[in-house]
Design a protein around this motif. Sequence first.
Motif, mmCIF file in Angstrom:
data_model
loop_
_atom_site.group_PDB
_atom_site.id
_atom_site.type_symbol
_atom_site.label_atom_id
_atom_site.label_comp_id
_atom_site.label_asym_id
_atom_site.label_seq_id
_atom_site.Cartn_x
_atom_site.Cartn_y
_atom_site.Cartn_z
ATOM 1 N N PHE A 33 8.264 -4.265 4.849
ATOM 2 C CA PHE A 33 9.069 -3.295 4.105
ATOM 3 C C PHE A 33 8.148 -2.403 3.286
ATOM 4 O O PHE A 33 7.264 -2.889 2.583
ATOM 5 N N ASP A 34 8.371 -1.088 3.388
ATOM 6 C CA ASP A 34 7.711 -0.152 2.496
ATOM 7 C C ASP A 34 8.550 -0.019 1.227
ATOM 8 O O ASP A 34 9.715 -0.442 1.189
ATOM 9 N N VAL A 35 7.970 0.587 0.197
ATOM 10 C CA VAL A 35 8.624 0.684 -1.101
ATOM 11 C C VAL A 35 8.617 2.130 -1.588
ATOM 12 O O VAL A 35 7.608 2.830 -1.473
ATOM 13 N N VAL A 50 2.823 2.029 -11.158
ATOM 14 C CA VAL A 50 3.089 2.248 -9.733
ATOM 15 C C VAL A 50 1.959 3.049 -9.099
ATOM 16 O O VAL A 50 1.480 2.721 -8.003
ATOM 17 N N GLU A 51 1.520 4.081 -9.767
ATOM 18 C CA GLU A 51 0.462 4.932 -9.208
ATOM 19 C C GLU A 51 -0.841 4.164 -9.028
ATOM 20 O O GLU A 51 -1.585 4.407 -8.071
ATOM 21 N N SER A 52 -1.114 3.208 -9.907
ATOM 22 C CA SER A 52 -2.314 2.387 -9.725
ATOM 23 C C SER A 52 -2.188 1.493 -8.498
ATOM 24 O O SER A 52 -3.172 1.242 -7.789
ATOM 25 N N LEU A 53 -0.956 1.039 -8.204
ATOM 26 C CA LEU A 53 -0.734 0.210 -7.018
ATOM 27 C C LEU A 53 -0.800 1.044 -5.734
ATOM 28 O O LEU A 53 -1.197 0.538 -4.684
ATOM 29 N N ILE A 54 -0.402 2.312 -5.823
ATOM 30 C CA ILE A 54 -0.460 3.190 -4.648
ATOM 31 C C ILE A 54 -1.896 3.329 -4.148
ATOM 32 O O ILE A 54 -2.142 3.416 -2.935
ATOM 33 N N GLU A 59 -0.192 3.588 2.115
ATOM 34 C CA GLU A 59 0.743 3.792 3.222
ATOM 35 C C GLU A 59 2.079 3.099 2.997
ATOM 36 O O GLU A 59 3.039 3.388 3.706
ATOM 37 N N ARG A 60 2.142 2.188 2.016
ATOM 38 C CA ARG A 60 3.343 1.376 1.877
ATOM 39 C C ARG A 60 4.088 1.571 0.557
ATOM 40 O O ARG A 60 5.252 1.195 0.450
#
Length: 258
Positions: A33-35, A50-54, A59-60
């Motif tokens: 699953f993408d988020v 969130v941006e740090s996790l991107i 791609e996900r």
Amino acid sequence: MKSDSLVIIPTYNEKENIKAIIEAVLAVGEHQFDVLIVDDNSPDGTAAIVESLITEHPERINILKRAGKMGLGTAYIAGFKWALDHGYEYIIEMDADFSHPVDKLPELQATCATGGADVAVGSRYISGVNVVNWPMGRMLMSYYASAYVRLITGMEVRDATAGYVCYRREVLQAINLDAIEFKGYAFQIEMKFTAHRMGFIIKEVPIVFINRVLGTSKMNSSIFFEALWGVIKLRWDSIFNKARFTRQPAPPQITSGQ
């Protein structure tokens, strides 16, 4: 590698939960699953997390940043449009606070992919009352609200206000998303009722709903009363404004020769 399934998570001040919920979704093993996070300019820095996790999973993980707090319904509508534009086949609504069990994602997706459903609802009430850590008053309000929806609309969905839902893309393409009126609990009812009136098949998947441990609930009395009167309006429109429930034409298929 891009998945065919997207989990949309709306956020406002969810810094306590956001990293853990994204990592939990990415870790689901049975299906990828993408988020997409739809953040309403959270002042607590949710978007920055969130941006740090991107940067780790470009791609996900995706984010839509909005100017301010504009309501749950409009957040999901923005997410639905983004998902359709990016080619996802299965689009799932889920809360950020772990009230919706992440391990049920594959079953929700499979209920639409191979189980004959157009809409799969993670249901608290399809097999009794499966709610943990809610005050009795709120639990009774939610349970009887769904009974009220069934009585007024005739729609046989045990958990009409559920916010853990998987849609096939054809459902979201058929609904005029710009015509969806409500923002709170009534949004969840309106989406299900609209799909039902259009002839789509809705199935319920039993879940155990666990009230949030971290962060603050966004529920308030105005959201509840929107749902109370919104159900009557939906029923009225189903009789006197049937165009509201007419399927939108499918977008043209783009072939390699065009």
